[in-house]
Design a protein around this motif. Structure first.
Motif, PDB file in Angstrom:
ATOM      1  N   THR A 100      24.832  -3.286 -11.338  1.00  0.00           N
ATOM      2  CA  THR A 100      24.492  -2.941 -12.718  1.00  0.00           C
ATOM      3  C   THR A 100      24.766  -4.121 -13.638  1.00  0.00           C
ATOM      4  O   THR A 100      24.000  -4.382 -14.570  1.00  0.00           O
ATOM      5  N   ALA A 103      21.939  -6.522 -13.398  1.00  0.00           N
ATOM      6  CA  ALA A 103      20.749  -5.963 -14.051  1.00  0.00           C
ATOM      7  C   ALA A 103      20.870  -6.070 -15.567  1.00  0.00           C
ATOM      8  O   ALA A 103      19.895  -6.410 -16.255  1.00  0.00           O
ATOM      9  N   GLU A 107      18.363  -8.228 -18.082  1.00  0.00           N
ATOM     10  CA  GLU A 107      17.614  -7.634 -19.184  1.00  0.00           C
ATOM     11  C   GLU A 107      17.996  -8.257 -20.521  1.00  0.00           C
ATOM     12  O   GLU A 107      17.153  -8.400 -21.414  1.00  0.00           O
ATOM     13  N   HIS A 110      16.022 -11.402 -20.637  1.00  0.00           N
ATOM     14  CA  HIS A 110      14.615 -11.113 -20.954  1.00  0.00           C
ATOM     15  C   HIS A 110      14.440 -10.816 -22.446  1.00  0.00           C
ATOM     16  O   HIS A 110      13.507 -11.313 -23.083  1.00  0.00           O
ATOM     17  N   GLN A 188      10.122  -3.189 -23.535  1.00  0.00           N
ATOM     18  CA  GLN A 188      10.473  -2.880 -22.147  1.00  0.00           C
ATOM     19  C   GLN A 188      11.883  -3.364 -21.805  1.00  0.00           C
ATOM     20  O   GLN A 188      12.680  -2.621 -21.216  1.00  0.00           O
ATOM     21  N   ALA A 189      12.209  -4.616 -22.192  1.00  0.00           N
ATOM     22  CA  ALA A 189      13.525  -5.177 -21.864  1.00  0.00           C
ATOM     23  C   ALA A 189      14.645  -4.420 -22.557  1.00  0.00           C
ATOM     24  O   ALA A 189      15.661  -4.076 -21.936  1.00  0.00           O
ATOM     25  N   THR A 190      14.478  -4.128 -23.843  1.00  0.00           N
ATOM     26  CA  THR A 190      15.523  -3.402 -24.572  1.00  0.00           C
ATOM     27  C   THR A 190      15.599  -1.946 -24.112  1.00  0.00           C
ATOM     28  O   THR A 190      16.676  -1.348 -24.103  1.00  0.00           O
ATOM     29  N   GLY A 191      14.453  -1.389 -23.711  1.00  0.00           N
ATOM     30  CA  GLY A 191      14.448  -0.023 -23.181  1.00  0.00           C
ATOM     31  C   GLY A 191      15.229   0.065 -21.878  1.00  0.00           C
ATOM     32  O   GLY A 191      16.006   1.009 -21.653  1.00  0.00           O
ATOM     33  N   ARG A 192      15.059  -0.933 -21.020  1.00  0.00           N
ATOM     34  CA  ARG A 192      15.814  -0.959 -19.758  1.00  0.00           C
ATOM     35  C   ARG A 192      17.301  -1.175 -20.027  1.00  0.00           C
ATOM     36  O   ARG A 192      18.161  -0.599 -19.341  1.00  0.00           O
ATOM     37  N   GLY A 195      18.713   2.073 -21.051  1.00  0.00           N
ATOM     38  CA  GLY A 195      18.815   2.947 -19.886  1.00  0.00           C
ATOM     39  C   GLY A 195      20.038   2.612 -19.035  1.00  0.00           C
ATOM     40  O   GLY A 195      20.762   3.508 -18.571  1.00  0.00           O
ATOM     41  N   LEU A 196      20.284   1.324 -18.825  1.00  0.00           N
ATOM     42  CA  LEU A 196      21.448   0.893 -18.047  1.00  0.00           C
ATOM     43  C   LEU A 196      22.754   1.277 -18.736  1.00  0.00           C
ATOM     44  O   LEU A 196      23.773   1.515 -18.082  1.00  0.00           O
ATOM     45  N   GLU A 201      16.585   7.683 -24.392  1.00  0.00           N
ATOM     46  CA  GLU A 201      15.684   7.325 -25.492  1.00  0.00           C
ATOM     47  C   GLU A 201      15.088   8.538 -26.190  1.00  0.00           C
ATOM     48  O   GLU A 201      14.643   8.446 -27.327  1.00  0.00           O
TER      49      GLU A 201
END
Length: 208
Positions: A100, A103, A107, A110, A188-192, A195-196, A201
């Motif tokens: 994690t 990951a 992100e 990114h 997408q990057a901030t959404g991931r 999520g981590l 959301e």
């Protein structure tokens, strides 16, 4: 045989078409950029709400602060929020798992990469908004030229008082493509990232 009046009407009609096309492209460029700005605002609030102890009044104060803030300030705030993540308790807890942690770092990289790209895009947006535009007649040797001239008055005494630059359809299309691309990748990057960090959301952002 075409009369002078017919030829004048034809040129006037063509000029009107060029102005309409330019107006549409300029308007779409500004609207698309506003979509990117909304993404930044939304992610700012979500990252604040993703705290292990979210406080509605803090998020609401942030909402009020960014409502009137210039775009550059919002971009810098998002950059600062992301750089601050490693010091947050929920981040440290997630990093107990090495997978994690890797990951999360990826992100963050990114997201920061896209934020840096936004700085260049913002400069182009400012050109569109803070300039005077003049639609010219269609040149015979090109179909890609709108054609328009961008005029910018400069205050710096060492530079010319006016800067003229010719724009084409491609200038606007490239800008639109860049904005849409960075908006998608940043989201997408901030959404991931969210999520981590365990943030849902679909959860409503807390209010004061």
């Amino acid at each position: 045989m075409t009369s002078n009046a017919d030829e004048g009407a034809r040129k006037h009609g063509h000029q009107s078409e060029l102005i309409d096309e330019f107006d549409l492209l300029l308007g779409r460029s500004i609207r698309t950029f506003q979509g990117l700005e909304q993404t930044i605002e939304h992610r700012l609030l979500q990252l604040a709400a993703a705290s292990s102890k979210p406080r509605g009044e803090v998020v609401e104060l942030l909402r009020i602060a960014i409502a009137e803030a210039p775009f550059r300030t919002k971009r810098r705030l998002l950059e600062m929020q992301i750089s601050y993540l490693p010091s947050r308790p929920e981040y440290k807890k997630c990093c107990e798992l090495q997978k994690t942690k890797v990951a999360l770092e990826l992100e963050m990289e990114h997201a920061n990469s896209e934020i840096k790209r936004i700085g260049d895009i913002e400069s182009d947006r400012n050109k569109f908004v803070h300039s005077h535009w003049f639609v010219l007649s269609q040149p015979k040797d090109s179909t890609d030229i709108i054609p328009v001239l961008r005029s910018k008055t400069k205050a710096h005494p060492k530079n010319p008082s006016h800067a003229l630059e010719e724009f084409s359809v491609k200038n606007f299309r490239d800008f639109l493509s860049d904005v849409e691309n960075v908006d998608k990748k940043l989201s997408q990057a901030t959404g991931r990232l969210l999520g981590l960090l365990g943030y849902d959301e679909d959860r409503k952002i807390p209010k004061a």
